[in-house]
Design a protein around this motif. Structure first.
Motif, mmCIF file in Angstrom:
data_model
loop_
_atom_site.group_PDB
_atom_site.id
_atom_site.type_symbol
_atom_site.label_atom_id
_atom_site.label_comp_id
_atom_site.label_asym_id
_atom_site.label_seq_id
_atom_site.Cartn_x
_atom_site.Cartn_y
_atom_site.Cartn_z
ATOM 1 N N ILE A 86 0.854 -1.192 0.000
ATOM 2 C CA ILE A 86 0.000 0.000 0.000
ATOM 3 C C ILE A 86 0.888 1.239 0.000
ATOM 4 N N THR A 87 0.801 2.031 -1.020
ATOM 5 C CA THR A 87 1.631 3.226 -1.188
ATOM 6 C C THR A 87 0.736 4.445 -1.432
ATOM 7 N N PRO A 88 1.287 5.657 -1.313
ATOM 8 C CA PRO A 88 0.480 6.852 -1.595
ATOM 9 C C PRO A 88 -0.067 6.888 -3.020
ATOM 10 N N SER A 89 0.588 6.208 -3.953
ATOM 11 C CA SER A 89 0.128 6.249 -5.340
ATOM 12 C C SER A 89 -1.017 5.281 -5.619
ATOM 13 N N ASN A 134 -8.161 -8.169 5.432
ATOM 14 C CA ASN A 134 -9.241 -7.208 5.208
ATOM 15 C C ASN A 134 -8.644 -5.978 4.543
ATOM 16 N N LEU A 135 -8.843 -5.828 3.228
ATOM 17 C CA LEU A 135 -8.230 -4.725 2.488
ATOM 18 C C LEU A 135 -8.752 -3.380 2.958
ATOM 19 N N LEU A 136 -10.031 -3.290 3.240
ATOM 20 C CA LEU A 136 -10.600 -2.015 3.673
ATOM 21 C C LEU A 136 -9.997 -1.578 5.006
ATOM 22 N N GLU A 137 -9.779 -2.545 5.909
ATOM 23 C CA GLU A 137 -9.200 -2.199 7.198
ATOM 24 C C GLU A 137 -7.742 -1.780 7.057
ATOM 25 N N SER A 175 -3.681 2.865 7.016
ATOM 26 C CA SER A 175 -2.687 3.699 6.334
ATOM 27 C C SER A 175 -3.161 5.146 6.223
ATOM 28 N N LEU A 176 -4.441 5.320 6.003
ATOM 29 C CA LEU A 176 -4.975 6.676 5.885
ATOM 30 C C LEU A 176 -4.913 7.432 7.213
ATOM 31 N N LYS A 177 -5.009 6.713 8.313
ATOM 32 C CA LYS A 177 -4.913 7.370 9.619
ATOM 33 C C LYS A 177 -3.520 7.942 9.856
ATOM 34 N N GLU A 178 -2.531 7.410 9.167
ATOM 35 C CA GLU A 178 -1.158 7.894 9.309
ATOM 36 C C GLU A 178 -0.826 8.998 8.303
ATOM 37 N N GLY A 221 -14.729 10.018 0.861
ATOM 38 C CA GLY A 221 -14.088 9.979 2.168
ATOM 39 C C GLY A 221 -12.592 10.196 2.106
ATOM 40 N N ILE A 222 -11.899 9.487 1.252
ATOM 41 C CA ILE A 222 -10.442 9.621 1.154
ATOM 42 C C ILE A 222 -10.052 10.966 0.574
ATOM 43 N N LEU A 223 -10.836 11.458 -0.333
ATOM 44 C CA LEU A 223 -10.524 12.746 -0.939
ATOM 45 C C LEU A 223 -10.618 13.863 0.094
ATOM 46 N N GLU A 224 -11.608 13.827 0.934
ATOM 47 C CA GLU A 224 -11.749 14.834 1.984
ATOM 48 C C GLU A 224 -10.579 14.776 2.959
ATOM 49 N N LYS A 225 -10.127 13.563 3.263
ATOM 50 C CA LYS A 225 -8.958 13.428 4.152
ATOM 51 C C LYS A 225 -7.716 14.055 3.517
ATOM 52 N N CYS A 226 -7.542 13.837 2.215
ATOM 53 C CA CYS A 226 -6.380 14.411 1.524
ATOM 54 C C CYS A 226 -6.443 15.936 1.529
#
Length: 542
Positions: free
Chosen positions: A74-77, A100-103, A108-111, A138-143
């Motif tokens: 799992i990488t930023p790209s 569990n891929l979603l977990e 990673s997103l929490k970091e 969801g991920i876009l808002e975090k970014c």
């Protein structure tokens, strides 16, 4: 493990994948539900996804995770694609119960707060390919939140309020070189991220902008970035891309405090917008922003060429809309100084467009009457513009000329303008009579207010018995106009003869005043001297 290809997956019509149904279904709850349903034949099952986030690239990454026993880097790209695919395929409870891929992507997103700036940009840019699928929100808002948080913590606002003015370059001239360098560095710290965010699409820029506004980010910095973004994107973009960028930037600028938006830059984006055929609503917003700051405009700003296919020289309709927006803002009541400044600018503009032979009388009237009468202390500028218009448009009827002349307020014309008008053959004779009569009324009102019925000039002091101070020439002209009982003849030739007689009397009076100046000066000095040497002597009678 034996691998068979018994499942055909059509991803958004982009590409078709042949996969092992058992392997994929063991990790994807969505496919597990589909495979559990009975099929009408023994043929391979076919699944069609029309809204798979990230398209074929995202599905391929998800498939590799499944085929690799639930393991992947799992990488930023790739985290945005993996996380969105995991949401879409319901990979939160795998059949095997081990991976569990979603977990994993969620951890990673929490970091994300510990990621570098470059990693944040890579992930945010990849999110652009996920739009407009709802699972990517969801991920876009975090970014976006992480980007703005990084910008806020690393950048410092300018310490000097003056450097936040819309047209300021961020640097003020100072005798202290260190102070100037400090301001330069401060401006650089506040705008270092401009270049990096150029990789974002207009949709993502809109999200970043709205988040900045909600977090009370400096509107001056936001507006500068938007103008920078527009210039950079429009430099090499296609016509459609330019139109979309301009519309997006205008819509975002409209939400900001307009006082923080550079007026000069608004005219820069206007030139691009006029060639892009933007939406009417965006055009109206831009015109409203420009019109609200009309007092900052220059004549060069307003001399905008007419649209293609029009025979007149300048875009008069656009300027009229600017004026409408200016008056709609209520500035004329709160700031009369700005109103007079706009009126002075319009006098120059009307004089510039008046010689256009294709300018219709209705448009000239609309320009001359766009501002209220209180905006002008003098109508000499409108008179000069009207004179040029009538001189070029010789084919106008008497009725049209009279309508145009109705824009003049004769009471606010100077004596010189009235005299010039009375001799001007471009104007109807009625206008000449009205001009001179308005001067007569003005002078009679002046004498009535001071309680004097006669006037004379003390050439040494330039003071008349009316108690008003002024230039000799102007005062002498007023005396002649007042004392001469202006029973104005209606015949044009008699009017000119009468006027020539008045001018001769003014010249003669000036000559007499010049001769009287030296004797009157001696008399005044003598009176002052006698008053100082002997207080017992009676004062001279005047």
């Amino acid at each position: 493990m034996a691998v068979c290809c018994d499942l055909e997956v059509d991803v958004n019509g982009e590409e078709t994948f042949m996969v092992d149904k058992k392997i994929i279904a063991s990790y994807c709850g969505r496919l597990s539900k589909l495979s559990g349903k009975p099929t009408g034949s023994a043929r391979n099952l076919k699944v069609i996804f029309n809204d798979f986030p990230g398209g074929a690239e995202s599905f391929e990454l998800m498939s590799r995770f499944c085929y690799n026993n639930g393991r992947t880097a799992i990488t930023p790209s790739n985290i945005s694609f993996l996380h969105s695919a995991a949401q879409f395929m319901e990979m939160n409870n795998s059949v095997s119960g081990t991976h569990n891929l979603l977990e994993e992507t969620g951890k990673s997103l929490k970091e994300m707060n510990y990621w570098t700036w470059s990693e944040l940009l890579i992930t945010t840019k990849k999110c652009q390919d996920l739009l407009p699928f709802p699972n990517s929100t969801g991920i876009l808002e975090k970014c976006v939140d992480s980007l703005i948080g990084r910008i806020t913590t690393s950048g410092e606002p300018s310490p000097c309020p003056s450097t936040s003015s819309p047209d300021s370059s961020g640097v003020r001239l100072s005798c202290d070189t260190r102070s100037t360098e400090s301001l330069k560095n401060s401006f650089s710290r506040a705008t270092w991220w401009f270049e990096d965010l150029l990789v974002l699409s207009t949709n993502l820029v809109g999200m970043v902008f709205k988040s900045m506004v909600s977090q009370k980010f400096d509107h001056v910095i936001i507006s500068r970035f938007l103008f920078y973004y527009q210039k950079s994107k429009c430099y090499t973009g296609t016509s459609d891309e330019k139109r979309k960028v301009v519309e997006t930037v205008i819509d975002m600028l409209y939400i900001l405090n307009w006082n923080s938006v550079s007026f000069k830059s608004l005219f820069g984006i206007l030139r691009v917008a006029l060639n892009c055929n933007i939406r009417k609503c965006s055009r109206t917003k831009l015109e409203s922003m420009i019109g609200s700051q009309m007092d900052q405009a220059t004549l060069d700003n307003l001399l905008i060429p007419s649209p293609y296919g029009m025979n007149y020289l300048y875009n008069v309709n656009l300027v009229l809309r600017f004026l409408k927006a200016f008056l709609h803002g209520g500035i004329s009541q709160v700031f009369p100084i700005q109103l007079r400044k706009v009126a002075s600018l319009m006098d120059f503009y009307i004089a510039e467009v008046a010689p256009d032979p294709c300018l219709k009388p209705s448009k000239f009237l609309a320009l001359a009457m766009a501002l209220p009468d209180c905006a002008r202390e003098s109508y000499d500028g409108i008179y000069r513009a009207t004179d040029m218009y009538l001189e070029v448009h010789t084919g106008l009827s008497k009725e049209e000329k009279m309508k145009i002349c109705c824009t003049l307020n004769y009471e606010k014309l100077s004596a010189e303008a009235c005299i010039h008008l009375s001799q001007n053959k471009n104007f109807p004779s009625k206008c000449a009579v009205q001009a001179l009569m308005s001067q007569q009324v003005k002078l009679k009102s002046l004498l009535k207010a001071t309680g004097k019925t006669k006037c004379y000039i003390d050439s040494s002091s330039g003071v008349s018995e009316t108690g008003s101070k002024g230039k000799k020439n102007e005062t002498s002209k007023q005396i002649v106009l007042c004392a001469g009982k202006l029973d104005l003849p209606t015949d044009n030739d008699k009017l000119r003869a009468h006027l020539q007689g008045m001018q001769w009397r003014v010249t003669e009076l000036e000559r007499v005043c010049m001769k009287m100046q030296a004797p009157m000066t001696k008399i005044m000095k003598s009176r002052v001297s006698n008053h100082r040497t002997s207080r017992s002597l009676p004062r001279l009678c005047s």
